[in-house]
Design an enzyme around this catalytic site. Structure first.
Site, short mmCIF file in Angstrom:
data_model
loop_
_atom_site.label_atom_id
_atom_site.label_comp_id
_atom_site.label_asym_id
_atom_site.label_seq_id
_atom_site.Cartn_x
_atom_site.Cartn_y
_atom_site.Cartn_z
N CYS A 111 0.84 -1.20 0.00
CA CYS A 111 0.00 0.00 0.00
C CYS A 111 0.88 1.25 0.00
O CYS A 111 1.68 1.47 0.92
CB CYS A 111 -0.92 -0.06 1.22
SG CYS A 111 -1.45 1.51 1.84
N CYS B 4 0.89 3.31 3.04
CA CYS B 4 1.60 2.74 4.19
C CYS B 4 3.08 3.00 4.03
O CYS B 4 3.79 3.24 5.02
CB CYS B 4 1.35 1.24 4.28
SG CYS B 4 -0.38 0.85 4.49
#
Ligand SMILES: Cc1cc2nc3c(=O)[nH]c(=O)nc-3n(C[C@H](O)[C@H](O)[C@H](O)COP(=O)(O)OP(=O)(O)OC[C@H]3O[C@@H](n4cnc5c(N)ncnc54)[C@H](O)[C@@H]3O)c2cc1C
Length: 592
Positions: free
Chosen positions: A39, A42
């Protein structure tokens, strides 16, 4: 070492095996970031999380900061158990305050052993301390009720001996009067010899208060050896590099993406109901109708789609979906590999690319398939939309895609842009354009794999006819791009290499068998030769009799037909026997 985090970072890298031993019955509280290494947000956010861990490093006896990567196969189950659906973002200061709230809101009974009480003290508790001798300093921070400074300083000094920090709030008027406090927040020091004084700080802020207290004579950091740090057993498996051709699209990526989507991403939703269920049904229908090749994946998606559409249940447990995806009913020829085999979506460094890359690829393939077969969605309920693939994608991303921030961006783009999409051609171009907008936005970001730099795609070297210059300015050639997309994501450009469900190898023709036109992988494979766990490769369940191939459905029908014919013959037999008896009786009566 974790993928975004290493042992050098001031935090604990947890895994499925170390999470529970670390947090259960722990003497401290834990704040664990469940992230996904694929991600982008992230990845961007990892710096913030490290800063937070650094910022509250001294609070360690009271609270541990940790991370756990939900994109690691061995962690799937634990992320599912903790119901992790999305990966949010925070600011350091807000997470720090959230931490304090969590620590303070523990009741006295379940407060972690090493977590100090953070509640404010009353005047009646503090005033008797004035003038008392002690073996340590006592600092009293007086502040507004909503201020976090006092609690932050208490936690900052947690690992220091020689000083105790207490807080009181501005409503404690007897205390304010006794200490002559007029400015908030203020710090007041009770000395070991019984005297007390107002401590002058450069600024009334956490950092200055904590530094002042740490510099007091006799105040020293305790040994931190008593703080248990769980040893992480997580090992990163380094995948072998798979040689591949960038001009091809790999079925292995599509299958791995579907595996991740169905068995991991969806698993965090223990039941599907209402709008979520509808989004899932539409997604399955779309894939069943448009996934190219007609092989075992299509068979599985068709089975799933039929099952979802024929069952009028308002709520479906995820486990039932999983049983079908795992083909527990052993339906011949339906199979989806249960492992990640990234090829075109593999990365030079663990944690990059993979799933989001496969999701883009899948939807590009679906838009091109819809463009090639616009009737494929007829009678599905999706055909009325002018951009059905994009609408399903939009709803899927909004509802289930783990990267919530990506979902927000995509939704914003779809809300404004999809109105201008009127046909399959515009649909595939819109997705290409939108993907390029994301590439441009992310170029040079931490989620970029240096081997696969994010840039407008396709490059001039891959597709010269896609590019033009007008008045010295670069422009895309729409027809060139369209042609390129149709070819690149078209069924003929999909490679079965590395796929977990390869096309069935041509069966050696039995003697006397009629020549068989090999459907190849595109014409409808009936499942993998290596059916894998749970897979029932259609090729193995069959039988050859007199040169004719029968699969298990054919065999079941034969048995059914055989049994019903026998029953029918027996019925006929009894019918005529009874009739002939009656006839004989009637005849003998007449003769008498
Ligand atoms: C819907 C969606 C929205 C996302 N939004 C964000 C976001 O907001 N922020 C964030 O950090 N990450 C976002 N991501 C993830 C990000 O876009 C990448 O997927 C991820 O960083 C992996 O990048 P990659 O290098 O594998 O290439 P990807 O961008 O995933 O591309 C995969 C492959 O598609 C091909 N390709 C590239 N561009 C195009 C194009 N324009 N048209 C057709 N094919 C193309 C290339 O072969 C490329 O290798 C999103 C992902 C999805 C599916």
């Amino acid at each position: 070492a974790g993928r975004l985090y290493t042992e050098e970072d001031p935090l604990v890298i947890l895994s499925s095996s170390s999470l529970k031993p670390a947090v259960t019955n722990s003497s401290s509280a834990w704040i664990v970031q469940f992230y996904s290494s694929w991600c982008g947000h992230c990845i961007q956010y990892s710096g913030t999380w490290k800063s937070l861990a650094q910022d509250v490093r001294d609070w360690r006896p009271a609270v541990g900061v940790a991370v756990l990567d939900c994109a690691q196969e061995e962690n799937y189950d634990v992320c599912k158990e903790f119901n992790i659906k999305f990966y949010p973002t925070f600011k350091v200061s807000s997470v720090r305050q959230l931490l304090i709230d969590v620590l303070q809101n523990h009741t006295e009974l379940d407060r972690p052993e090493r977590c100090p009480p953070l509640r404010p003290h009353r005047s009646a508790e503090l005033l008797p301390l004035l003038g008392q001798r002690s073996d340590h300093f006592t600092a009293v921070i007086v502040e507004e009720p909503e201020s976090y400074v006092g609690r932050e300083v208490i936690l900052d000094l947690l690992q220091f001996s020689g000083v105790e920090v207490k807080r009181a709030v501005s409503s404690e008027l007897p205390l304010l009067d006794a200490l002559n406090i007029t400015v908030l927040p203020s710090i007041y020091l009770l000395q070991p010899n019984g005297t007390h004084t107002h401590l002058h700080s450069e600024k009334p802020q956490r950092f200055f208060f904590s530094s002042l207290l740490r510099s007091l004579p006799g105040v020293a950091r305790q040994s931190s050896s008593s703080v248990p740090v769980p040893v992480d057993v997580q090992q990163q498996s380094s995948e072998p590099w798979r040689e591949f051709d960038r001009s091809l699209v790999y079925l292995a990526d599509l299958e791995s993406g579907l595996h991740y989507l169905l068995r991991v991403e969806l698993a965090s939703h223990s039941t599907l109901e209402g709008a979520e269920l509808q989004v899932f049904k539409d997604f399955v229908t779309l894939v069943a109708k448009l996934y190219p090749g007609g092989g075992s994946v299509v068979k599985l998606m068709e089975t799933l789609s039929d099952w979802l559409l024929t069952l009028p249940l308002p709520k479906i447990p995820y486990q039932a979906v999983l049983d079908l995806v795992d083909n527990k009913m052993r339906i011949s020829g339906a199979y989806l590999g249960a492992e990640l085999r990234w090829v075109g979506c593999q990365s030079s460094r663990a944690g990059l690319r993979g799933y989001p890359c496969s999701l883009w690829t899948l939807f590009h393939v679906l838009t091109v398939q819809h463009d090639a077969r616009p009737d494929a969605l007829d009678n599905t309920g999706l055909e009325a939309d002018s951009a059905p693939v994009l609408q399903v994608m939009r709803r899927y991303i909004r509802t289930f895609f783990g990267c919530q921030e990506c979902g927000r961006h995509f939704e914003a783009a779809a809300a404004s842009g999809l109105k201008s999409v009127h046909n399959p051609e515009e649909q595939l171009l819109w997705l290409w354009q939108q993907h390029n907008a994301v590439n441009t936005r992310l170029a040079g970001s931490l989620s970029e794999d240096p081997l696969f730099p994010k840039a407008p795609w396709p490059s001039a070297s891959v597709c010269p006819s896609c590019h033009e210059e007008r008045n010295g300015v670069h422009v895309w050639n729409r027809d060139g791009v369209l042609l390129f997309l149709r070819r690149h994501y078209g069924a003929a450009n999909l490679s079965p290499r590395y796929a977990a469900t390869p096309p069935p190898a041509p069966r050696p023709a039995p003697p006397g068998a009629p020549p068989r036109s090999d459907p190849g992988w595109e014409g409808g494979g009936t499942g993998g030769e290596d059916g894998g766990d749970g897979g029932d490769g259609g090729g193995r369940a069959g039988l050859w009799i007199l040169g004719v191939g029968f699969n298990s459905v054919d065999m079941s029908l034969c048995v059914l037909l055989y049994v019903s014919s026998c029953l029918f013959l027996m019925l006929l037999f009894f019918f005529f026997r009874v009739r002939s008896r009656r006839w004989r009786l009637t005849r003998s009566r007449l003769l008498v």
